[in-house]
Write a protein that holds these residues in place. Structure first.
Motif, PDB file in Angstrom:
ATOM      1  N   GLY A  48       0.838  -1.200   0.000  1.00  0.00           N
ATOM      2  CA  GLY A  48       0.000   0.000   0.000  1.00  0.00           C
ATOM      3  C   GLY A  48       0.866   1.240   0.000  1.00  0.00           C
ATOM      4  O   GLY A  48       1.645   1.451   0.925  1.00  0.00           O
ATOM      5  N   CYS A 106       2.117   6.733   7.695  1.00  0.00           N
ATOM      6  CA  CYS A 106       0.837   6.637   8.403  1.00  0.00           C
ATOM      7  C   CYS A 106       0.712   7.727   9.476  1.00  0.00           C
ATOM      8  O   CYS A 106      -0.335   8.366   9.616  1.00  0.00           O
ATOM      9  N   TYR A 129      -3.765   3.516   4.268  1.00  0.00           N
ATOM     10  CA  TYR A 129      -4.543   2.355   3.855  1.00  0.00           C
ATOM     11  C   TYR A 129      -6.032   2.705   3.758  1.00  0.00           C
ATOM     12  O   TYR A 129      -6.487   3.682   4.350  1.00  0.00           O
ATOM     13  N   VAL A 139      -7.275  -2.761   7.736  1.00  0.00           N
ATOM     14  CA  VAL A 139      -6.103  -2.996   6.885  1.00  0.00           C
ATOM     15  C   VAL A 139      -4.855  -2.464   7.578  1.00  0.00           C
ATOM     16  O   VAL A 139      -3.812  -3.124   7.611  1.00  0.00           O
ATOM     17  N   LYS A 150      -1.699  -4.841   8.721  1.00  0.00           N
ATOM     18  CA  LYS A 150      -0.347  -4.589   8.209  1.00  0.00           C
ATOM     19  C   LYS A 150       0.657  -4.453   9.337  1.00  0.00           C
ATOM     20  O   LYS A 150       1.796  -4.932   9.233  1.00  0.00           O
TER      21      LYS A 150
END
Length: 416
Positions: A22, A136, A161, A166, A170
């Motif tokens: 991703g 993130c 994501y 998800v 991950k």
């Protein structure tokens, strides 16, 4: 010049791994994850790039790749069953298209296993997952429109994501990768601890209860496997049997009572809707139990899946259980091929660990992760899936490790 080419190859490999896991481009090119997968032209082009990259380097190293390719028949047999399923698929065009995607994904896994040792593979994965973790945090803190979910998941982090679950899944895997280096690498251990702690924090911020539970289990699995698998057989076998039985019972209890348990502390559960979905899926499996509905075809806008969606009253993209989706797509034939290969490689991992090949502790822990993650989500035999790449590369790498132990001089010659 040689060092430059090696570094460039590693850089592109990390980029390819991020494409499968991703990329931070996804929220922008999909306008905040609202676009349908079929319309994601840029995403498809990125995957095609990875196929071309891996195929090109496989061709250049054909001797080494041919040797590694021959090390496991079951994963390639699974690919063959997927291809054959186009003959009885609900939508043969969809099945053929997705089989090509699956083949490209597995080719990258083959390249990964033939080019790098298991520890080198995990090191590259750690680089990629570390970059993803930073992205993130940046998305959630600087662009919360994309990094933090709204609607029914308001306040849950999703980072780069499409959905909080998800993100959680991950970084359960990321936590496993970083904890592997904590246990096996004495150099720069603080970096591994930082990666592990960051992964755990992201799992918490995703508010995915199942991912948090899996994160704890995976951490415990490292410690338990490392100790127990070194015991004598007469002690190890009953201990493993007992712990497996207790573990399955506790996990089943958690799954069945998740709403009650988590509701008491104000937590949401990722099992919402599964109680109605899974019985409906089992009813559809019962109609075509042996060969299934064709690889990747069941959920692709057909009358069969619409019956399930009418029952559950929400637009589920899959069965939210990898084993059920495998049965839907390939029937009992595909399930048996997977299970036989899985058990053989599980036993091989235990054998290698007992012979002090501690790197193969990863294979056993990753198998545990695969089982846990596929109880409530679908990653088994999935095209363009980071998880499936790691599954293929881990199995092939373990086979090479087994042969290297038996015939070190011959294997060293082949792999040079």
């Amino acid at each position: 010049m040689k060092k430059f080419l090696i570094s460039a190859e590693e850089l592109v490999t990390v980029l390819c791994l991020m494409i499968y896991s991703g990329t931070p481009l996804v929220p922008f090119i999909t306008n905040g994850f609202t676009i349908k997968e079929a319309d994601n032209t840029i995403g498809r082009l990125l995957f095609i790039f990875t196929y071309i990259f891996s195929l090109s380097l496989i061709t250049l190293r054909w001797k080494k790749v041919t040797y590694v390719f021959s090390k496991d028949k079951f994963i390639w047999l699974l690919l063959g069953v997927c291809a054959l399923s186009s003959f009885w698929s609900l939508d043969s065009d969809t099945t053929i298209r997705r089989v090509f995607g699956l083949a490209g994904t597995m080719l990258f896994g083959l390249y990964f296993a033939s080019r790098y040792t298991l520890k080198q593979q995990l090191k590259l994965c750690a680089y990629m997952l570390g970059i993803s973790a930073v992205m993130c945090f940046l998305f959630a803190l600087l662009i919360p429109k994309y990094g933090i979910a709204g609607g029914i998941d308001t306040g849950s982090w999703r980072g780069i994501y499409p959905q909080k679950n998800v993100l959680g899944r991950k970084f359960v895997l990321a936590g496993a990768v970083f904890f592997f280096f904590v246990m096996t690498n004495r150099e720069n251990r603080w970096v591994s601890w930082l990666g592990y702690a960051s992964s755990g924090l992201l799992v918490l911020l995703s508010k995915s209860a199942t991912s948090l539970f899996n994160f704890i289990i995976i951490t415990a699995a490292f410690l338990i496997y490392y100790r127990i698998l070194r015991l004598k057989y007469k002690v190890m076998i009953p201990v493993v049997t007992l712990m497996t039985t207790v573990g399955i019972a506790l996990y089943t209890l958690f799954v069945s009572q998740a709403e009650t348990i988590l509701g008491t502390v104000g937590k949401d559960t990722t099992l919402t809707g599964r109680a109605e979905l899974w019985p409906a899926v089992l009813d559809m499996i019962a109609k075509r139990p042996w060969l299934g509905y064709g690889y990747g075809a069941f959920w692709d806008n057909n009358s069969e899946s619409s019956l399930v969606l009418q029952i559950v009253q929400w637009n589920s993209p899959n069965a939210h259980n990898g084993f059920l989706d495998l049965w839907l797509g390939l029937g009992l034939v595909g399930v048996l091929v997977f299970i036989v290969g899985f058990i053989i490689n599980l036993l091989r991992a235990i054998y290698l660990i007992r012979w002090n090949q501690i790197e193969n502790l990863w294979l056993l822990v990753f198998f545990t992760y695969t089982i846990l993650s596929n109880l409530t989500e679908t990653t088994l035999l999935e095209q363009n899936s980071f998880d499936w790449i790691l599954y293929v590369s881990a199995i092939l790498s373990s086979k090479v490790s087994t042969d290297a132990k038996a015939e070190p001089e011959r294997i060293d010659y082949v792999l040079r």
